[in-house]
Design a protein around this motif. Structure first.
Motif, PDB file in Angstrom:
ATOM      1  N   ALA A  37       8.748   4.037  -4.641  1.00 26.93           N
ATOM      2  CA  ALA A  37       8.734   4.518  -5.551  1.00 26.93           C
ATOM      3  C   ALA A  37      10.309   5.823  -6.192  1.00 26.93           C
ATOM      4  N   ARG A  38       9.921   6.608  -3.734  1.00 27.44           N
ATOM      5  CA  ARG A  38      11.357   7.673  -4.471  1.00 27.44           C
ATOM      6  C   ARG A  38      12.103   7.147  -4.295  1.00 27.44           C
ATOM      7  N   LEU A  47      -2.893   0.481  11.180  1.00 25.21           N
ATOM      8  CA  LEU A  47      -2.095   0.186  10.168  1.00 25.21           C
ATOM      9  C   LEU A  47      -2.024   0.496   8.948  1.00 25.21           C
ATOM     10  N   GLU A  48      -3.888   0.047   9.552  1.00 27.16           N
ATOM     11  CA  GLU A  48      -4.738   0.785   7.674  1.00 27.16           C
ATOM     12  C   GLU A  48      -4.874   2.097   7.185  1.00 27.16           C
ATOM     13  N   ARG A  88       0.798  -1.073   0.129  1.00 29.42           N
ATOM     14  CA  ARG A  88       0.225  -0.403  -0.532  1.00 29.42           C
ATOM     15  C   ARG A  88       0.768   1.020  -0.487  1.00 29.42           C
ATOM     16  N   GLY A  89       0.449   2.895   0.378  1.00 23.89           N
ATOM     17  CA  GLY A  89       0.669   3.834   0.390  1.00 23.89           C
ATOM     18  C   GLY A  89       2.367   3.548   1.135  1.00 23.89           C
ATOM     19  N   HIS A  90       2.280   3.352   2.269  1.00 24.70           N
ATOM     20  CA  HIS A  90       3.292   3.195   2.963  1.00 24.70           C
ATOM     21  C   HIS A  90       4.783   2.424   2.445  1.00 24.70           C
ATOM     22  N   VAL A 111       0.301   0.776   5.717  1.00 20.42           N
ATOM     23  CA  VAL A 111       0.964  -0.573   5.526  1.00 20.42           C
ATOM     24  C   VAL A 111      -0.144  -1.988   4.592  1.00 20.42           C
ATOM     25  N   ALA A 112       0.825  -2.797   4.051  1.00 24.25           N
ATOM     26  CA  ALA A 112       0.690  -3.925   3.761  1.00 24.25           C
ATOM     27  C   ALA A 112      -0.325  -4.984   4.978  1.00 24.25           C
TER      28      ALA A 112
END
Length: 552
Positions: free
Chosen positions: A122-123, A506-507, A114-116, A511-512
């Motif tokens: 990607a960075r 965490l959601e 996920r975004g975390h 976080v995956a």
């Protein structure tokens, strides 16, 4: 400019490259060029079978040429990284080779990320594109990809279905209008600009701190990885290797794609579903299958004996129970183990090893050029024969450094370039055969069904909850997955906290889910090795092992 000149990539020294070429280990041919040559030798053999779908080597070669040419039309320059969040399908296999033929560098993330995770990966890699599954019943990956691409020039590609967003590009039809001969010329032109040490893929480490480090897999070393495994397993044309775990993980690329394809063998691709494993073998005539911890008990199923083509079973991910090996042996099926890592080095039990060695060890390195030393942890002093030490390794397909991580690399490698794996092993003689046994880990890592969870990363996330004063994550044993994550926390002023609240937290942090704790224990204080010392993780593991079933 391609990543071949990227100073963030640590390459093998010129004299080492020359030696590996001289010894016949490395070839000045890219992986995409190898696939084309294999397709010419075995045009009519199945390259991949997935459910009712299949492609011969000739068909795979042709369609991946077209997709690569289509990617070229999108002005995605060779050397650019492409995030992958895809499933085990025929289109994913096509996408993998198409990206390689276009000179693009797949970044092997998971659909579960996920975004975390994705934002940090990607960075680090600065991707030019993000390929996602067009449909996922659990999560809208297409919307997520556009969200992650906001503020960038990143192209969003979709596969395995129509694009639900008109801004997305459908990879599965890309290049269909290009003449195959023109597509082949375009691919050959791209490949001519690549070198033996050009990056071919980015895999992710299990991580030692924070989000996983990026592993640059290079053309000649990465091809050798698969070739060496195929040789060790005795694979050849006509063999059919069934693979259930994520195909764009390192294990999937080496055991499912490059290993079999290097010798004209077939990938029989399934999904991570133990219940479907037997049908996969029986329906498609698999000769080999890799079983991860979630599927170990498939070896005990009577249905496996009814698959007349099956000859070999490889276990990976945790120590295999002796009963599983004995049952297969009684049915005339060879059983062995494999231990590998995205950073390189792979060990497997040779075909001629005695049963006791195959049941009790992970065998020996797949290449004679692999170098192994077992050091006292934190030192460069070798342990005595038979004693347990940290596995340190160097060789023709083991990385020389993580991507853009100079400071970390100084800690992760010895003075003479041996990679410190953090795994504990011993060299032993079992049944008269020299082999290596896995004895644990130095790194604080949980292996949940083969997926690695970095405890420090999750502990920092837990500690960001407003009522958590201290947090520790440890492994608790699990008969199906090997390990699950158990969180121990101390709350501020004894505030109440339950597992549901932790999961909501965490959601919110994106976080995956596979990293989420599956058990939570609130302590009055955290046990420590001394009054002002580190957390006593051994004591916490003992507490976790003693926990009963989670109350309902």
């Amino acid at each position: 400019m391609t990543l071949a000149s990227d100073t963030k990539v640590v390459r093998y020294p010129p004299e080492v490259e020359a030696r590996y070429v001289r010894e016949g280990l490395w070839e000045p041919v890219t992986i995409a060029q190898h696939l084309h040559a294999i397709a010419q030798r075995h045009p009519h053999r199945d390259a991949v079978v997935c459910g009712s779908d299949r492609l011969t080597f000739a068909e795979l070669d042709r369609v991946t040429d077209l997709r690569a040419a289509g990617l070229n039309r999108l002005d995605l320059a060779p050397g650019g990284a492409v995030l992958l969040q895809v499933h085990n399908t025929l289109h994913t296999v096509v996408a993998w080779y198409a990206l390689l033929k276009a000179g693009l560098v797949p970044v092997c993330t998971l659909p579960l990320h996920r975004g975390h995770e994705i934002s940090e990966i990607a960075r680090q890699t600065n991707p030019v594109a993000h390929l996602v599954a067009a449909a996922d019943p659990r999560f809208d990956l297409v919307a997520f990809a556009f969200e992650q691409a906001e503020g960038t020039q990143r192209t969003v590609l979709v596969s395995d279905g129509p694009a639900t967003d008109p801004r997305a590009v459908e990879l599965d039809r890309l290049g269909d209008d290009i003449d195959p001969a023109e597509a082949r010329r375009l691919v050959e032109g791209v490949q001519a600009g690549l070198e033996m040490q050009s990056p071919v893929a980015f895999q992710l480490s299990g991580g030692t701190t924070g989000v996983p480090k990026v592993i640059p897999c290079l053309q000649a070393p990465y091809w050798l990885y698969g070739v060496s495994l195929a040789r060790a397993m005795g694979w050849g044309p006509g063999d059919r290797i069934a693979f259930l775990m994520p195909i764009v993980h390192n294990a999937g690329v080496i055991i499912g794609l490059q290993g079999p394809h290097s010798v004209g063998a077939t990938l029989v691709l399934g999904t991570p579903d133990a219940n479907a494993a037997i049908e996969l073998v029986a329906r498609h005539g698999a000769t080999d299958i890799l079983l991860g911890p979630f599927a170990y008990d498939v070896a005990l199923d009577d249905g496996l004996a009814a698959a007349p083509t099956l000859r070999r079973v490889l276990f990976s991910g945790k120590k295999v129970p002796r009963r599983h090996v004995d049952v297969l042996e009684s049915r005339g099926v060879w059983a062995g183990q494999i231990f590998g890592m995205s950073e390189g080095l792979c060990l497997t039990t040779p075909l001629d090893h005695p049963l006791d060695a195959r049941a009790g060890s992970v065998g020996v390195p797949i290449s004679d050029a692999d170098e192994i030393r077992l050091y006292e942890p934190g030192t460069e002093e070798e342990v005595a024969p038979g004693e347990v030490g940290e596995l340190c390794t160097r060789g023709p397909y083991t990385l020389r450094g993580y991507y853009d991580a100079a400071e970390h690399n100084r800690r992760a490698f010895t003075a003479d370039g041996f990679y410190r794996t953090g795994d504990l092993m011993a060299e032993r003689v079992i049944g008269g055969a020299r082999c290596y046994t896995v004895e644990g880990r130095i790194k604080h890592m949980i292996s949940r069904g083969g997926e690695k969870i970095n405890t420090e990363e999750v502990e920092l996330l837990l500690a960001s909850h407003p009522v958590v004063a201290d947090a520790a994550l440890v492994a608790m044993p699990d008969p199906r997955l090997g390990e699950r994550a158990c969180a121990f926390v101390v709350t501020r002023d004894g505030a109440p906290l339950d597992l549901a609240a932790v999961r909501v937290h965490l959601e919110r942090l994106e976080v995956a889910k596979y990293k989420w704790p599956e058990r939570l224990v609130v302590l009055a204080e955290m046990p420590r090795v001394s009054q002002v010392g580190k957390i006593d993780r051994r004591r916490l593991r003992e507490l976790a092992e003693g926990l009963g079933p989670e109350p309902r």
